[in-house]
Design an enzyme around this catalytic site. Structure first.
Site, PDB file in Angstrom:
ATOM      1  N   ARG A 173       0.862  -1.176   0.000  1.00  0.00           N
ATOM      2  CA  ARG A 173       0.000   0.000   0.000  1.00  0.00           C
ATOM      3  C   ARG A 173       0.897   1.224   0.000  1.00  0.00           C
ATOM      4  NH1 ARG A 173      -2.301   1.226   4.568  1.00  0.00           N
ATOM      5  NH2 ARG A 173      -0.621   0.169   5.638  1.00  0.00           N
ATOM      6  N   ARG A 177      -2.792  10.770   1.827  1.00  0.00           N
ATOM      7  CA  ARG A 177      -3.687  11.462   2.753  1.00  0.00           C
ATOM      8  C   ARG A 177      -4.217  12.732   2.117  1.00  0.00           C
ATOM      9  NH1 ARG A 177      -0.345  11.944   8.045  1.00  0.00           N
ATOM     10  NH2 ARG A 177      -0.516   9.724   8.463  1.00  0.00           N
ATOM     11  N   ARG A 250      20.086  -6.413   4.634  1.00  0.00           N
ATOM     12  CA  ARG A 250      20.542  -5.127   4.122  1.00  0.00           C
ATOM     13  C   ARG A 250      21.111  -4.368   5.317  1.00  0.00           C
ATOM     14  NH1 ARG A 250      21.649  -3.752  -0.718  1.00  0.00           N
ATOM     15  NH2 ARG A 250      20.907  -1.602  -0.495  1.00  0.00           N
ATOM     16  N   ARG A 281      19.168   9.506   3.574  1.00  0.00           N
ATOM     17  CA  ARG A 281      18.579  10.467   4.513  1.00  0.00           C
ATOM     18  C   ARG A 281      19.683  11.211   5.246  1.00  0.00           C
ATOM     19  NH1 ARG A 281      14.420   7.387   8.529  1.00  0.00           N
ATOM     20  NH2 ARG A 281      16.326   6.540   9.423  1.00  0.00           N
ATOM     21  N   GLU A 301      22.877   8.688   5.920  1.00  0.00           N
ATOM     22  CA  GLU A 301      22.656   7.234   5.881  1.00  0.00           C
ATOM     23  C   GLU A 301      22.827   6.708   4.454  1.00  0.00           C
ATOM     24  OE1 GLU A 301      19.501   6.914   9.602  1.00  0.00           O
ATOM     25  OE2 GLU A 301      18.849   6.289   7.605  1.00  0.00           O
ATOM     26  N   TYR A 349      11.674  -8.043  10.357  1.00  0.00           N
ATOM     27  CA  TYR A 349      11.727  -6.642  10.758  1.00  0.00           C
ATOM     28  C   TYR A 349      10.575  -6.353  11.709  1.00  0.00           C
ATOM     29  CZ  TYR A 349      11.717  -1.719  11.244  1.00  0.00           C
ATOM     30  OH  TYR A 349      11.744  -0.478  11.818  1.00  0.00           O
ATOM     31  N   ASP A 351       9.068  -3.327  14.421  1.00  0.00           N
ATOM     32  CA  ASP A 351       9.202  -2.047  15.097  1.00  0.00           C
ATOM     33  C   ASP A 351       9.347  -2.313  16.587  1.00  0.00           C
ATOM     34  OD1 ASP A 351       9.257  -0.065  13.147  1.00  0.00           O
ATOM     35  OD2 ASP A 351       7.087  -0.119  12.871  1.00  0.00           O
TER      36      ASP A 351
HETATM   37  C1  LIG Z   1      18.117   1.484  10.965  1.00  0.00           C
HETATM   38  C2  LIG Z   1      16.917   1.089  11.806  1.00  0.00           C
HETATM   39  C3  LIG Z   1      15.978   2.040  12.160  1.00  0.00           C
HETATM   40  C4  LIG Z   1      14.870   1.672  12.935  1.00  0.00           C
HETATM   41  N1  LIG Z   1      13.951   2.622  13.266  1.00  0.00           N
HETATM   42  C5  LIG Z   1      12.877   2.288  14.002  1.00  0.00           C
HETATM   43  C6  LIG Z   1      11.902   3.268  14.356  1.00  0.00           C
HETATM   44  O1  LIG Z   1      11.994   4.441  13.988  1.00  0.00           O
HETATM   45  N2  LIG Z   1      10.828   2.863  15.106  1.00  0.00           N
HETATM   46  C7  LIG Z   1      10.680   1.567  15.538  1.00  0.00           C
HETATM   47  O2  LIG Z   1       9.701   1.272  16.228  1.00  0.00           O
HETATM   48  N3  LIG Z   1      11.598   0.632  15.223  1.00  0.00           N
HETATM   49  C8  LIG Z   1      12.703   0.958  14.482  1.00  0.00           C
HETATM   50  N4  LIG Z   1      13.643   0.009  14.182  1.00  0.00           N
HETATM   51  C9  LIG Z   1      13.479  -1.358  14.724  1.00  0.00           C
HETATM   52  C10 LIG Z   1      14.148  -1.521  16.109  1.00  0.00           C
HETATM   53  O3  LIG Z   1      15.519  -1.268  16.001  1.00  0.00           O
HETATM   54  C11 LIG Z   1      13.929  -2.937  16.605  1.00  0.00           C
HETATM   55  O4  LIG Z   1      12.565  -3.200  16.730  1.00  0.00           O
HETATM   56  C12 LIG Z   1      14.564  -3.261  17.973  1.00  0.00           C
HETATM   57  O5  LIG Z   1      15.702  -2.538  18.237  1.00  0.00           O
HETATM   58  C13 LIG Z   1      14.877  -4.733  17.998  1.00  0.00           C
HETATM   59  O6  LIG Z   1      15.331  -5.144  19.262  1.00  0.00           O
HETATM   60  P1  LIG Z   1      16.005  -6.581  19.402  1.00  0.00           P
HETATM   61  O7  LIG Z   1      16.261  -6.777  20.850  1.00  0.00           O
HETATM   62  O8  LIG Z   1      15.224  -7.588  18.686  1.00  0.00           O
HETATM   63  O9  LIG Z   1      17.377  -6.503  18.568  1.00  0.00           O
HETATM   64  P2  LIG Z   1      18.731  -5.682  18.762  1.00  0.00           P
HETATM   65  O10 LIG Z   1      18.463  -4.287  19.187  1.00  0.00           O
HETATM   66  O11 LIG Z   1      19.517  -5.884  17.527  1.00  0.00           O
HETATM   67  O12 LIG Z   1      19.461  -6.428  19.950  1.00  0.00           O
HETATM   68  C14 LIG Z   1      20.118  -7.652  19.792  1.00  0.00           C
HETATM   69  C15 LIG Z   1      21.337  -7.630  20.701  1.00  0.00           C
HETATM   70  O13 LIG Z   1      21.904  -8.943  20.700  1.00  0.00           O
HETATM   71  C16 LIG Z   1      23.309  -8.807  20.763  1.00  0.00           C
HETATM   72  N5  LIG Z   1      23.908 -10.049  20.252  1.00  0.00           N
HETATM   73  C17 LIG Z   1      23.730 -10.587  19.021  1.00  0.00           C
HETATM   74  N6  LIG Z   1      24.451 -11.716  18.902  1.00  0.00           N
HETATM   75  C18 LIG Z   1      25.094 -11.897  20.095  1.00  0.00           C
HETATM   76  C19 LIG Z   1      26.011 -12.869  20.585  1.00  0.00           C
HETATM   77  N7  LIG Z   1      26.420 -13.882  19.814  1.00  0.00           N
HETATM   78  N8  LIG Z   1      26.469 -12.741  21.850  1.00  0.00           N
HETATM   79  C20 LIG Z   1      26.079 -11.708  22.622  1.00  0.00           C
HETATM   80  N9  LIG Z   1      25.235 -10.738  22.206  1.00  0.00           N
HETATM   81  C21 LIG Z   1      24.744 -10.839  20.952  1.00  0.00           C
HETATM   82  C22 LIG Z   1      23.582  -7.602  19.877  1.00  0.00           C
HETATM   83  O14 LIG Z   1      24.855  -7.033  20.173  1.00  0.00           O
HETATM   84  C23 LIG Z   1      22.421  -6.676  20.233  1.00  0.00           C
HETATM   85  O15 LIG Z   1      22.767  -5.787  21.273  1.00  0.00           O
HETATM   86  C24 LIG Z   1      14.715   0.333  13.369  1.00  0.00           C
HETATM   87  C25 LIG Z   1      15.666  -0.621  12.999  1.00  0.00           C
HETATM   88  C26 LIG Z   1      16.744  -0.265  12.218  1.00  0.00           C
HETATM   89  C27 LIG Z   1      17.733  -1.320  11.805  1.00  0.00           C
END
Ligand SMILES: Cc1cc2nc3c(=O)[nH]c(=O)nc-3n(C[C@H](O)[C@H](O)[C@H](O)COP(=O)(O)OP(=O)(O)OC[C@H]3O[C@@H](n4cnc5c(N)ncnc54)[C@H](O)[C@@H]3O)c2cc1C
Length: 363
Positions: A173, A177, A250, A281, A301, A349, A351
């Site tokens: 989509r 707006r 990516r 951006r 970025e 992915y 949020d």
């Molecule tokens: C560029 C970008 C922009 C984003 N913008 C938004 C936004 O505007 N709004 C929104 O709601 N969401 C956004 N997101 C999504 C958001 O980042 C995620 O929803 C959230 O951070 C995911 O949390 P997580 O705990 O799953 O992963 P992560 O934050 O990646 O945490 C995983 C952790 O595991 C650790 N780890 C991995 N492997 C190992 C290992 N072998 N040993 C020890 N530690 C390890 C890593 O170091 C990391 O600290 C964005 C994501 C990206 C990539």
């Protein structure tokens, strides 16, 4: 067998931190390890010139889930930041998401009826009935002008491929707006934690044992021996030693710069939608928190192909990778003492609000 901890949590990102908080609240013993030198995963901020810099990309919290909103606000109050990005195409500025302000800048038209008629005419003119690729899909939804000026260049930079070579399903989509409303999200709640995301993570992990600079795979046997259950938020393919092959991502490269001026672009997010600008951006971090510091910090970025050593940011949910993930998921389903969570553990992915919701539900 007697374990030292009920849970070993691998990864101190949002998933790991919320899980750890809930586990501790339930009286469980918890150890969190993270290979990075800090907690918070991708929402971690670095302070430069008194500004909270979103080190792993701009993060804007938005949700319609009241439970999640109340949960995060119980740790740190959120400000009233409203995401209203601006797009720069060949030096001309357009408001996002596509709304009456955008249509006024594009065509000089003033009423919703005129805008609707313009888009409808361009859609019809394209003659596309069954879109075969992303380009055709976008044109069939919003017409040529919006596609050429605001979608094409940006999307091609993001994916590193021509829109005509990308599958149509990537864009399901394209919200349009017909009001003068520059609020990017449709959610009920949005904002940034006052004082930055680190405050949220620090509160979640309060009084929980955390070891940074600690990679699970460097001493896997030991870590597996100390806890009854493992919550794994790293890459699921790495956990299984890539036995079916490597999942693809990516990534984004950030070029961060401190500038000797108080206000560089007047907005937190400016998208560059033309192909002639190599970055997608520019983020000016202080505007997320309405900062008045003397200097400013910006990040350009650049979207890029992921390679080992760079950050695996966005899963590539195409057919090949989805099938590969499915093999890992089936293996994961057979585990009784390992829980895979978060964006890397589930190769999806998410949020931030969804990650929190998942972690709360899991527990
Ligand atoms: C560029 C970008 C922009 C984003 N913008 C938004 C936004 O505007 N709004 C929104 O709601 N969401 C956004 N997101 C999504 C958001 O980042 C995620 O929803 C959230 O951070 C995911 O949390 P997580 O705990 O799953 O992963 P992560 O934050 O990646 O945490 C995983 C952790 O595991 C650790 N780890 C991995 N492997 C190992 C290992 N072998 N040993 C020890 N530690 C390890 C890593 O170091 C990391 O600290 C964005 C994501 C990206 C990539």
């Amino acid at each position: 067998m007697q374990y030292k901890y009920d849970y070993l949590i691998v990864g101190s990102g949002l998933f790991g931190s919320v899980f750890a908080y809930k586990a501790r609240q339930a009286g469980k013993t918890v150890l969190v390890i993270d290979k990075r030198p800090h907690t918070g995963g991708n929402i971690h901020c670095e302070t430069i010139e008194g500004i909270n810099v979103h080190k792993y990309g701009a993060h804007i919290f938005h949700t319609s889930n009241k439970e999640v909103w109340d949960f995060v606000n119980s740790f740190v109050p959120f400000n009233r930041y409203t995401n209203s990005p601006v797009a720069d195409y060949k030096g001309k500025l357009y408001n996002l998401p596509f709304n009456m302000n955008t249509f006024y800048a594009l065509w000089g038209i003033r009423t919703p009826a005129e805008a609707q008629a313009k888009i409808e005419a361009q859609r019809k003119e394209s003659g596309i009935v069954e879109p075969r690729n992303l380009e055709e899909q976008a044109i069939s939804l919003v017409g040529n002008d919006i596609y050429d000026i605001l979608i094409k260049g940006y999307t091609e930079k993001q994916w590193g491929r021509k829109c005509s070579e990308l599958p149509a399903f990537i864009i399901k989509r394209l919200p349009v707006r017909f009001t003068f409303d520059n609020n990017y999200f449709n959610d009920d709640y949005q904002g940034i934690p006052i004082g930055g995301y680190n405050k949220l993570i620090e509160s979640l992990l309060d009084r929980i044992e955390v070891k940074n600079n600690t990679n699970f795979f460097e001493d896997r046997k030991y870590w597996e021996s100390i806890a009854a259950k493992i919550v794994f938020t790293g890459r699921i393919d790495e956990y299984y030693e890539y036995r079916f092959g490597k999942l693809e991502y990516r990534t984004v490269r950030f070029e961060t710069e401190t500038l000797d001026c108080g206000n560089y672009q007047g907005n937190a997010v400016v998208n560059y939608t033309g192909a002639e600008v190599p970055y997608t951006r520019i983020i000016e971090h202080k505007h997320f928190e309405f900062g008045h510091q003397e200097k400013t910090v910006i990040s350009r970025e650049y979207a890029a192909e992921w390679q080992e050593g760079s950050e695996p940011f966005y899963p590539v949910n195409d057919k090949k990778n989805s099938a590969l993930y499915e093999q890992y998921r089936r293996l994961a389903d057979t585990e009784c003492s390992v829980i895979f969570g978060g964006r890397l553990g589930e190769y999806k992915y998410y949020d931030m609000d969804k990650v929190i919701e998942n972690a709360l539900n899991y527990f």
